[in-house]
Design an enzyme around this catalytic site. Structure first.
Site, mmCIF file in Angstrom:
data_model
loop_
_atom_site.group_PDB
_atom_site.id
_atom_site.type_symbol
_atom_site.label_atom_id
_atom_site.label_comp_id
_atom_site.label_asym_id
_atom_site.label_seq_id
_atom_site.Cartn_x
_atom_site.Cartn_y
_atom_site.Cartn_z
ATOM 1 N N ARG A 104 0.843 -1.190 0.000
ATOM 2 C CA ARG A 104 0.000 0.000 0.000
ATOM 3 C C ARG A 104 0.878 1.240 0.000
ATOM 4 O O ARG A 104 1.753 1.376 0.845
ATOM 5 C CB ARG A 104 -0.862 0.041 1.265
ATOM 6 N N THR A 108 -1.296 7.466 -0.400
ATOM 7 C CA THR A 108 -2.621 7.325 -1.039
ATOM 8 C C THR A 108 -3.388 6.105 -0.537
ATOM 9 O O THR A 108 -4.591 6.004 -0.738
ATOM 10 C CB THR A 108 -2.459 7.163 -2.564
ATOM 11 N N ASP A 201 0.308 -3.683 11.936
ATOM 12 C CA ASP A 201 0.762 -4.049 10.584
ATOM 13 C C ASP A 201 1.125 -5.530 10.571
ATOM 14 O O ASP A 201 2.127 -5.959 11.163
ATOM 15 C CB ASP A 201 1.981 -3.205 10.186
ATOM 16 N N ASP A 204 4.658 -6.512 9.211
ATOM 17 C CA ASP A 204 5.742 -6.179 10.145
ATOM 18 C C ASP A 204 5.754 -7.131 11.340
ATOM 19 O O ASP A 204 6.828 -7.507 11.829
ATOM 20 C CB ASP A 204 5.590 -4.734 10.639
HETATM 21 O O1 LIG Z 1 -7.146 -3.417 2.215
HETATM 22 P P1 LIG Z 1 -5.935 -2.541 2.037
HETATM 23 O O2 LIG Z 1 -6.221 -1.115 2.428
HETATM 24 O O3 LIG Z 1 -5.354 -2.638 0.669
HETATM 25 O O4 LIG Z 1 -4.858 -3.008 3.104
HETATM 26 C C1 LIG Z 1 -4.550 -4.349 3.319
HETATM 27 C C2 LIG Z 1 -3.177 -4.674 2.822
HETATM 28 O O5 LIG Z 1 -2.196 -3.996 3.629
HETATM 29 C C3 LIG Z 1 -1.278 -4.946 4.131
HETATM 30 O O6 LIG Z 1 -0.193 -5.110 3.292
HETATM 31 P P2 LIG Z 1 0.994 -4.033 3.239
HETATM 32 O O7 LIG Z 1 0.723 -3.013 2.184
HETATM 33 O O8 LIG Z 1 1.262 -3.517 4.613
HETATM 34 O O9 LIG Z 1 2.202 -4.893 2.703
HETATM 35 P P3 LIG Z 1 3.052 -5.997 3.476
HETATM 36 O O10 LIG Z 1 2.219 -7.233 3.554
HETATM 37 O O11 LIG Z 1 4.257 -6.135 2.633
HETATM 38 O O12 LIG Z 1 3.372 -5.443 4.855
HETATM 39 C C4 LIG Z 1 -2.106 -6.203 4.232
HETATM 40 O O13 LIG Z 1 -1.339 -7.365 4.372
HETATM 41 C C5 LIG Z 1 -2.921 -6.156 2.984
HETATM 42 O O14 LIG Z 1 -2.268 -6.666 1.847
HETATM 43 O O1 LIG Z 2 -4.625 -2.495 9.885
HETATM 44 C C1 LIG Z 2 -3.961 -2.790 8.880
HETATM 45 C C2 LIG Z 2 -4.247 -2.266 7.608
HETATM 46 C C3 LIG Z 2 -3.494 -2.647 6.553
HETATM 47 N N1 LIG Z 2 -2.468 -3.510 6.736
HETATM 48 C C4 LIG Z 2 -2.179 -4.017 7.953
HETATM 49 O O2 LIG Z 2 -1.236 -4.817 8.093
HETATM 50 N N2 LIG Z 2 -2.919 -3.642 8.999
HETATM 51 MG MG LIG Z 3 2.378 -4.278 5.961
#
Ligand SMILES: O=P(O)(O)OC[C@H]1O[C@H](OP(=O)(O)OP(=O)(O)O)[C@H](O)[C@@H]1O
Ligand SMILES: O=c1cc[nH]c(=O)[nH]1
Ligand SMILES: [Mg+2]
Length: 210
Positions: A104, A108, A201, A204
């Protein structure tokens, strides 16, 4: 319209409470994400078709059931979705695994694609897209779009551990044919589009990157 199922089994709710706790460390967090994925997979595969076969037990001939129908695939949304894959493969060892890399944009909150690799016959498979978090729904909608438009997938199920109402709405409106399984629908998104109360997160916390 695909169905939305909130899996509120006591074991799932108990394990989810451990995930939500900010004092839960990386090792336990990762283990419990896997355990939850297995329990959710058990429910999400409940209606897979079976066929009757005849086998010989040490005692007698028996008519029993085995899985039939389409082959299966698991598609984690990287990174956090990776935490759900191993325990699902233990239950479905013949499943192939595709990967979609999305993150994400911090400003944005829109998903940005950085990787995609699918098994060659993915369009013929029943695909389980997995990710612990469904927040705005942008990532899940993008992943389902990619699978349908770029790979011709037609049989799709989405599994998320925690969803926000906004994410459920986005997915059901954009992909009404896709069944959605979640273990909880939380209250709302905060100004950073994080799920409240959520668990923080997920990526993380699985990989220890914060
Ligand atoms: O519904 P959304 O608003 O799109 O958010 C959800 C997304 O955000 C997180 O990923 P992130 O972008 O943190 O990537 P990561 O898994 O690499 O930490 C999560 O694992 C989803 O993929
Ligand atoms: O709460 C949230 C939203 C997006 N991605 C995450 O990992 N946690
Ligand atoms: Mg993430």
């Amino acid at each position: 319209m695909g169905k939305v199922q909130v899996l509120d089994h006591p074991l799932l709710q108990h394990k989810l409470s451990i995930l939500r706790d900010k004092n839960t460390g990386v090792k336990e967090f990762r283990e419990i994400v896997g355990e939850i994925a297995a329990l959710m997979c058990y429910e999400a595969t409940r209606n897979l078709p079976t066929e009757e076969v005849e086998i010989e037990t040490p005692v007698a001939m028996a008519k029993t059931k085995v899985l039939s129908g389409k082959k299966l695939a698991i598609v984690p949304i990287l990174r956090a979705g990776l935490g759900m894959v191993d325990s699902m493969i233990e239950l479905i060892p013949s499943a192939k695994v595709g990967h979609i890399g999305l993150f994400r944009d911090p400003e944005t909150h829109e998903p940005v694609k950085y990787y995609c690799k699918m098994p060659p016959d993915i369009s013929e498979r029943q695909v389980f897209v997995v990710d612990p978090m469904l927040a705005t729904g942008g990532s899940a909608v993008a992943a389902l779009d990619i699978l349908k438009k770029e790979y011709g997938c037609r049989y799709l199920t989405l599994m998320d551990i925690i969803a926000a109402p906004e994410g459920v709405k986005a997915v059901t409106e954009a992909h009404p044919d896709v069944d959605l399984y979640v273990a909880a629908v939380d209250d709302h998104l905060n100004e950073h589009a994080y799920i409240v109360p959520g668990l923080g997160d997920a990526g993380d916390r699985i990989f220890g990157t914060k």
